[in-house]
Scaffold this motif. Structure first.
Motif, short mmCIF file in Angstrom:
data_model
loop_
_atom_site.label_atom_id
_atom_site.label_comp_id
_atom_site.label_asym_id
_atom_site.label_seq_id
_atom_site.Cartn_x
_atom_site.Cartn_y
_atom_site.Cartn_z
N VAL A 248 -40.74 13.88 -9.76
CA VAL A 248 -39.82 15.01 -9.84
C VAL A 248 -40.58 16.26 -9.40
O VAL A 248 -41.59 16.63 -10.01
CB VAL A 248 -39.27 15.19 -11.27
CG1 VAL A 248 -38.32 16.38 -11.32
CG2 VAL A 248 -38.57 13.93 -11.75
N ALA A 250 -40.03 20.30 -8.77
CA ALA A 250 -39.13 21.43 -9.02
C ALA A 250 -39.65 22.66 -8.28
O ALA A 250 -40.83 23.02 -8.39
CB ALA A 250 -39.03 21.72 -10.51
N THR A 281 -33.22 27.23 -8.13
CA THR A 281 -34.12 26.12 -8.42
C THR A 281 -33.63 24.84 -7.76
O THR A 281 -32.48 24.43 -7.95
CB THR A 281 -34.25 25.89 -9.94
OG1 THR A 281 -34.78 27.07 -10.54
CG2 THR A 281 -35.17 24.71 -10.23
N THR A 283 -34.44 20.77 -7.32
CA THR A 283 -35.16 19.65 -7.93
C THR A 283 -35.07 18.45 -7.01
O THR A 283 -33.96 18.03 -6.64
CB THR A 283 -34.57 19.30 -9.31
OG1 THR A 283 -34.62 20.46 -10.15
CG2 THR A 283 -35.36 18.18 -9.96
N THR A 285 -35.99 14.50 -6.64
CA THR A 285 -36.31 13.33 -7.46
C THR A 285 -36.30 12.09 -6.59
O THR A 285 -35.33 11.84 -5.86
CB THR A 285 -35.28 13.16 -8.60
OG1 THR A 285 -35.21 14.37 -9.35
CG2 THR A 285 -35.67 12.02 -9.52
#
Length: 330
Positions: A248, A250, A281, A283, A285
């Motif tokens: 992950v 960020a 933001t 993210t 993954t």
């Protein structure tokens, strides 16, 4: 002759290849009925030990509740074995039941009684009850002790239900969503108490949909789905990075970067990486290889900018749970 307790080194709860089926009757044309079976638990094995918190996690309909009902002696297994403190809970006598505490999510509390009256009554049913005065003060129940149960908030009912489950100083404690409806202060008080019980050697079996709670408290975790154990181990073992474990990343973008696309994660090489954005933001993954991380940093070099923050985050128990059970609502 009193029944001897198993040694403390033995599992407090041992479930081996548990199967539980429920018959479902369907009517066909004519007077005949045919019975089919729904298999709620399918060969599940689990071990919970003294002085540990064991979390049983799974989506709705995974078989958690049925497993715990078999462990508590409320359901009879169709196959397999269950041993609670070394004995069969389905044939439990009052001695065994007095050594086990159960806190249900809905409380199961009488509605027209005040908390202190209820807890004093529950404590009177045991030979050696816990000090209820100390427990009431610690859980903050005295702040609403003159309000009948039906007028309590959800979190207040949970605290009363926990106190009732602890009245007999149990060796095994089943907790179903213990922090549901609680504010942060109440959760911390309950968590401190649960951790103290673990240090005292109590075996605690916890079920919750709040995976942060499980990650904070549990020594061992079992994730179940379709009546089977899909993953088990300590929290550290389950969230440890591996070949197939997604990473992950960020990123918090600076305002001038929001319109500086195309972003690298929208291009080649990121097909297996899931990108989500909330405000500024982003993210990412998935299988973030060093080459993909280099592509991200190369984009910042090309644009001559830096992100406000960038962090490669560890997996959480929620990530593991969703990888196993899927992200669709059931």
């Amino acid at each position: 002759m009193p029944v001897q307790s198993p040694p403390a080194s033995s599992p407090a709860l041992a479930i081996e290849r548990l199967v539980k089926q429920f018959p479902v009757r369907r009517r066909r044309r004519g007077p005949d009925r045919t019975a089919d079976a729904v298999q709620a638990v399918d060969g599940l094995s689990l071990t919970a030990r003294h002085g540990e918190i064991t979390a049983l996690l799974g989506p709705n309909g995974a078989g958690k509740t049925t497993t715990l009902e078999c462990a508590q002696g409320l359901q009879r297994p169709s196959a397999g074995t269950v041993r609670l403190l070394g004995r069969d809970p389905w044939r439990a006598d009052p001695d065994l039941r007095a050594r086990v505490g159960v806190m249900l999510q809905d409380g199961g509390l009488p509605q027209a009684v005040r908390p202190l009256e209820l807890l004093r009554h529950v404590a009177s049913l045991y030979r050696s009850p816990r000090d209820m005065g100390e427990l009431v003060e610690r859980l903050g129940i005295n702040s609403f002790d003159r309000t009948v149960v039906r007028r309590l908030s959800g979190g207040q009912r949970q605290r009363v239900a926990l106190a009732a489950a602890l009245a007999g100083s149990p060796e095994v404690l089943f907790l179903d969503e213990p922090s549901a409806g609680m504010d942060p202060q109440s959760r911390n008080i309950v968590f401190d108490l649960v951790q103290q019980l673990r240090r005292e050697g109590v075996c605690i079996i916890l079920t919750t949909h709040l995976l942060d709670d499980a990650q904070r408290l549990a020594d061992q975790v079992y994730i179940v789905d379709h009546g089977r154990v899909m993953a088990q181990g300590s929290v550290a073992e389950l969230v440890a990075p591996g070949a197939d474990a997604p990473a992950v990343l960020a990123l918090t973008l600076a305002p001038e970067q929001l319109d500086a696309g195309p972003f690298p994660w929208e291009g080649p090489g990121f097909e297996d990486v899931r990108a989500s954005r909330s405000g500024r933001t982003v993210t990412l993954t998935g299988p973030l290889t060093p080459a993909l991380l280099e592509a991200v940093t190369r984009w910042f070099t090309a644009t001559g900018t830096l992100p406000e923050s960038l962090s490669l985050q560890p997996r959480t128990l929620e990530d593991v749970f969703l990888d196993i059970s899927g992200r669709e609502i059931r």
